[in-house]
Design a protein around this motif. Structure first.
Motif, PDB file in Angstrom:
ATOM      1  N   SER A  41     -18.332  38.448  87.263  1.00  0.00           N
ATOM      2  CA  SER A  41     -18.040  39.543  86.342  1.00  0.00           C
ATOM      3  C   SER A  41     -19.206  40.525  86.367  1.00  0.00           C
ATOM      4  N   THR A  42     -19.070  41.577  85.588  1.00  0.00           N
ATOM      5  CA  THR A  42     -20.127  42.565  85.420  1.00  0.00           C
ATOM      6  C   THR A  42     -20.382  42.693  83.932  1.00  0.00           C
ATOM      7  N   GLN A  43     -21.642  42.796  83.559  1.00  0.00           N
ATOM      8  CA  GLN A  43     -21.991  42.988  82.158  1.00  0.00           C
ATOM      9  C   GLN A  43     -22.634  44.356  81.997  1.00  0.00           C
ATOM     10  N   VAL A  44     -22.321  44.999  80.857  1.00  0.00           N
ATOM     11  CA  VAL A  44     -22.962  46.261  80.495  1.00  0.00           C
ATOM     12  C   VAL A  44     -23.552  46.102  79.098  1.00  0.00           C
ATOM     13  N   PHE A  45     -24.701  46.745  78.894  1.00  0.00           N
ATOM     14  CA  PHE A  45     -25.443  46.614  77.647  1.00  0.00           C
ATOM     15  C   PHE A  45     -25.881  47.993  77.189  1.00  0.00           C
ATOM     16  N   GLY A  46     -25.818  48.216  75.884  1.00  0.00           N
ATOM     17  CA  GLY A  46     -26.260  49.494  75.340  1.00  0.00           C
ATOM     18  C   GLY A  46     -25.759  49.698  73.932  1.00  0.00           C
ATOM     19  N   GLU A  47     -25.827  50.942  73.484  1.00  0.00           N
ATOM     20  CA  GLU A  47     -25.371  51.297  72.154  1.00  0.00           C
ATOM     21  C   GLU A  47     -23.839  51.227  72.118  1.00  0.00           C
ATOM     22  N   PHE A  48     -23.285  50.644  71.068  1.00  0.00           N
ATOM     23  CA  PHE A  48     -21.851  50.366  70.973  1.00  0.00           C
ATOM     24  C   PHE A  48     -20.984  51.586  71.278  1.00  0.00           C
ATOM     25  N   ARG A  49     -21.222  52.691  70.596  1.00  0.00           N
ATOM     26  CA  ARG A  49     -20.376  53.874  70.791  1.00  0.00           C
ATOM     27  C   ARG A  49     -20.504  54.432  72.203  1.00  0.00           C
ATOM     28  N   THR A  50     -21.685  54.365  72.761  1.00  0.00           N
ATOM     29  CA  THR A  50     -21.893  54.818  74.138  1.00  0.00           C
ATOM     30  C   THR A  50     -21.108  53.936  75.101  1.00  0.00           C
ATOM     31  N   LEU A  51     -21.206  52.613  74.912  1.00  0.00           N
ATOM     32  CA  LEU A  51     -20.464  51.691  75.774  1.00  0.00           C
ATOM     33  C   LEU A  51     -18.960  51.913  75.680  1.00  0.00           C
ATOM     34  N   MET A  52     -18.451  52.059  74.458  1.00  0.00           N
ATOM     35  CA  MET A  52     -17.014  52.200  74.283  1.00  0.00           C
ATOM     36  C   MET A  52     -16.510  53.521  74.866  1.00  0.00           C
TER      37      MET A  52
END
Length: 90
Positions: A41-52
């Motif tokens: 899989s791939t994981q992404v991390f960051g600020e919630f609104r930015t990720l969404m």
């Protein structure tokens, strides 16, 4: 709020590798998030609104050209990028 999303992408077609690679490459163009690749899989991390916002944009782009693609997402409201993977094995 920080968040982490685990993404699995399944293009329902014979040549499925390149669309996955292209999707991950596009994720990595977003400098405001962190991307971790692995074989499952791939994981992404960051600020919630930015990720969404980024996920909406990138998933929509894939589905517009390859509508028979399945995405499986796991979301947690913390940054798990430095989480210990052996926490349950002690």
């Amino acid at each position: 709020m920080q968040a982490s999303i685990e993404i699995s992408m399944y293009p329902l077609q014979e040549d499925y590798c390149q669309p996955i690679i292209d999707f991950i490459d596009r994720l990595e163009t977003h400098s405001e998030i962190r991307v971790a690749r692995n074989a499952m899989s791939t994981q992404v991390f960051g600020e919630f609104r930015t990720l969404m916002s980024m996920m909406t944009e990138e998933v929509e782009a894939v589905l517009a050209t390859q509508p028979k693609t399945v995405f499986v997402l796991k979301l947690i409201g913390t940054d798990r990028s430095k989480a210990r993977i052996d926490a349950c094995s002690e």
